[in-house]
Design an enzyme around this catalytic site. Structure first.
Site, PDB file in Angstrom:
ATOM      1  N   VAL A   6     -31.540  31.374  17.940  1.00 41.14           N
ATOM      2  CA  VAL A   6     -30.284  30.749  17.516  1.00 41.14           C
ATOM      3  C   VAL A   6     -29.411  30.367  18.721  1.00 41.14           C
ATOM      4  O   VAL A   6     -28.364  29.746  18.577  1.00 41.14           O
ATOM      5  CB  VAL A   6     -29.559  31.694  16.516  1.00 41.14           C
ATOM      6  CG1 VAL A   6     -28.191  31.205  16.119  1.00 41.14           C
ATOM      7  CG2 VAL A   6     -30.409  31.844  15.245  1.00 41.14           C
ATOM      8  N   HIS A   7     -29.827  30.716  19.903  1.00 41.10           N
ATOM      9  CA  HIS A   7     -29.177  30.263  21.140  1.00 41.10           C
ATOM     10  C   HIS A   7     -27.678  30.556  21.176  1.00 41.10           C
ATOM     11  O   HIS A   7     -26.907  29.756  21.734  1.00 41.10           O
ATOM     12  CB  HIS A   7     -29.407  28.755  21.372  1.00 41.10           C
ATOM     13  CG  HIS A   7     -30.796  28.317  21.091  1.00 41.10           C
ATOM     14  ND1 HIS A   7     -31.144  27.582  19.999  1.00 41.10           N
ATOM     15  CD2 HIS A   7     -31.953  28.560  21.746  1.00 41.10           C
ATOM     16  CE1 HIS A   7     -32.447  27.365  19.986  1.00 41.10           C
ATOM     17  NE2 HIS A   7     -32.951  27.951  21.038  1.00 41.10           N
ATOM     18  N   CYS A   8     -27.262  31.660  20.577  1.00 46.55           N
ATOM     19  CA  CYS A   8     -25.837  32.065  20.592  1.00 46.55           C
ATOM     20  C   CYS A   8     -24.927  31.007  19.975  1.00 46.55           C
ATOM     21  O   CYS A   8     -23.736  30.966  20.306  1.00 46.55           O
ATOM     22  CB  CYS A   8     -25.345  32.389  22.001  1.00 46.55           C
ATOM     23  SG  CYS A   8     -26.203  33.726  22.793  1.00 46.55           S
ATOM     24  N   ALA A   9     -25.463  30.118  19.152  1.00 46.66           N
ATOM     25  CA  ALA A   9     -24.629  29.071  18.540  1.00 46.66           C
ATOM     26  C   ALA A   9     -24.906  29.038  17.035  1.00 46.66           C
ATOM     27  O   ALA A   9     -25.536  28.108  16.527  1.00 46.66           O
ATOM     28  CB  ALA A   9     -24.907  27.725  19.200  1.00 46.66           C
ATOM     29  N   ASN A  61     -21.158  31.407  21.107  1.00 45.44           N
ATOM     30  CA  ASN A  61     -20.447  32.637  20.738  1.00 45.44           C
ATOM     31  C   ASN A  61     -19.357  33.017  21.736  1.00 45.44           C
ATOM     32  O   ASN A  61     -18.468  33.806  21.412  1.00 45.44           O
ATOM     33  CB  ASN A  61     -21.435  33.794  20.587  1.00 45.44           C
ATOM     34  CG  ASN A  61     -22.058  33.828  19.200  1.00 45.44           C
ATOM     35  OD1 ASN A  61     -21.465  33.335  18.232  1.00 45.44           O
ATOM     36  ND2 ASN A  61     -23.257  34.385  19.083  1.00 45.44           N
TER      37      ASN A  61
END
Ligand SMILES: Cc1ncc(COP(=O)(O)O)c(C=O)c1O
Length: 381
Positions: free
Chosen positions: A337-340, A98
């Protein structure tokens, strides 16, 4: 406790690095570059030493073009907002964090730019062809991650940069996950600017990172303020690094980064990487052999990857897997979602994300074996 969340931040740091930084800070802790007294000059010299170390580490010729900031997110904002103008087009990839996606989305929502994201293939790689297919006459920037923080795959940034150079398009690389794990030579790889963060595989503290800019690229100032230079002028200083640094630097962070870098250099990036690939392979082999565990994009030879692996257990929410690993097995991982988000959309895991294991310089075979045994127990109910 077994810590396998090193892609979020490495833990622990190398022995004595933070203590040494703190000791130096106690001696030098004034505002570097502000004032002409001896201590301010010595603090400024200490910062410049780390600039030189960072430039040398990344194969960049001009230490003054290492602009320190808070982290990779900060550096990526500096690059993206400082390079794109109204009417420009940018290309990124569907692997992005992100910290790339959101600045691009923001500029699009504001009607300033358009952008496209190149897909990754079955191996988790964005091919140079996939990037090239999206280039337009008005493309002014390609910004891409070097290593995916979900899949651990390392991207062919040098070949992308070679193709973009033929069209005069700069390639900005997000090295948040790769810096310190895989060798990076900006000059040899044709990278125009590189964003790094101190607290991951450079083994520094949080709150320090930066943008390394090659002489071929000019990044416009997007934050304005005090630089300690030309203070009578209302125009922000345009010489690097102050062009991209406004306000008082995080001196303690810079010193910590310097110590972390010294640790990485002493170990050797290649040696650290080889060790992590061996552990990653052991982890992948163990997890892939468990009924009901799906490992994402980690088939075959893992050489060249960073120590990150995403998986899921059939029928169990990743949040629950993470909670059981933590509560019952004392193993720390990252879930979600690991910022991705685009990676997870393409993996079909956007609703719940995945369980991410990530290794560091202090991970051991015993840690990996304990993680595999815990996952076997969880998958077996
Ligand atoms: C690929 C990638 N890019 C950027 C970032 C942002 O790093 P920071 O939080 O240090 O700004 C991360 C952090 O997780 C990352 O994995």
């Amino acid at each position: 406790m077994i810590y396998l969340d090193n892609a979020a931040t490495t833990f622990p740091k190398a022995p004595r690095t933070l203590e040494r930084a703190l000791e130096r800070y106690r001696d030098l802790g004034v505002s570097p570059g502000r004032g002409s007294h001896d201590l301010a000059l010595r603090a400024g010299d200490a910062v410049d030493e780390v600039r030189s170390a960072v430039a040398a580490f990344f194969g960049a010729p001009e230490p003054e073009r290492v602009a320190f900031g808070a982290n990779a997110t900060d550096a990526l904002n500096t690059a993206i907002l400082g390079l794109l103008r109204p009417g420009d087009h940018a290309v990124a990839t569907r692997l992005e964090h992100n910290s790339v996606l959101r600045p691009l989305h923001h500029l699009t929502q504001a009607g300033v730019i358009a952008w496209d994201a190149a897909p990754f293939d079955e191996r988790g790689i964005v091919t140079p062809d996939a990037v090239e297919a999206l280039l337009r006459p008005e493309t002014r920037l390609v910004v891409m991650t070097h290593a995916s923080n979900v899949l651990g795959t390392v991207q062919p940034v040098a070949e992308v940069a070679r193709r973009c150079a033929a069209r005069g398009i700069p390639v900005v690389v997000d090295a948040a996950q790769s810096a310190g794990q895989v060798p990076i030579d900006m000059a040899a790889m044709g990278i125009a600017a590189l964003a790094f963060t101190g607290h991951k595989s450079l083994y520094g503290p949080p709150g320090i990172g930066g943008l390394v800019v090659m002489p071929s690229l000019e990044v416009a100032t997007t934050r304005f303020g005090g630089t300690g230079v030309d203070s009578a002028s209302l125009v922000h200083t345009q010489a690097y690094p102050l062009r991209l640094e406004a306000g008082t630097l995080n001196l303690l962070g810079v010193l910590g980064l310097g110590e972390g870098l010294a640790f990485v250099r002493a170990q050797g990036v290649e040696a650290l990487h080889a060790r992590e690939v061996a552990l990653l392979t052991r982890l992948r082999d163990g997890l892939a052999a468990i009924d009901g565990v799906t490992v994402y994009r980690a088939d075959g030879d893992l050489a060249g990857r960073v120590g990150v692996l995403a998986c899921n257990v059939a029928g169990i929410d990743p949040e629950d897997v993470g909670a059981i690993l933590d509560g019952d097995f004392d193993i720390a991982v990252r879930v979600g979602v690991h910022c991705a988000p685009l990676v997870h959309r393409d993996l079909g895991t956007i609703e719940r994300g995945s369980v991410r294991f990530s290794l560091g310089a202090f991970s051991t075979e015993a840690d990996v074996d304990a993680a595999v045994a815990a996952m076997r127990a969880i998958a077996g109910g």
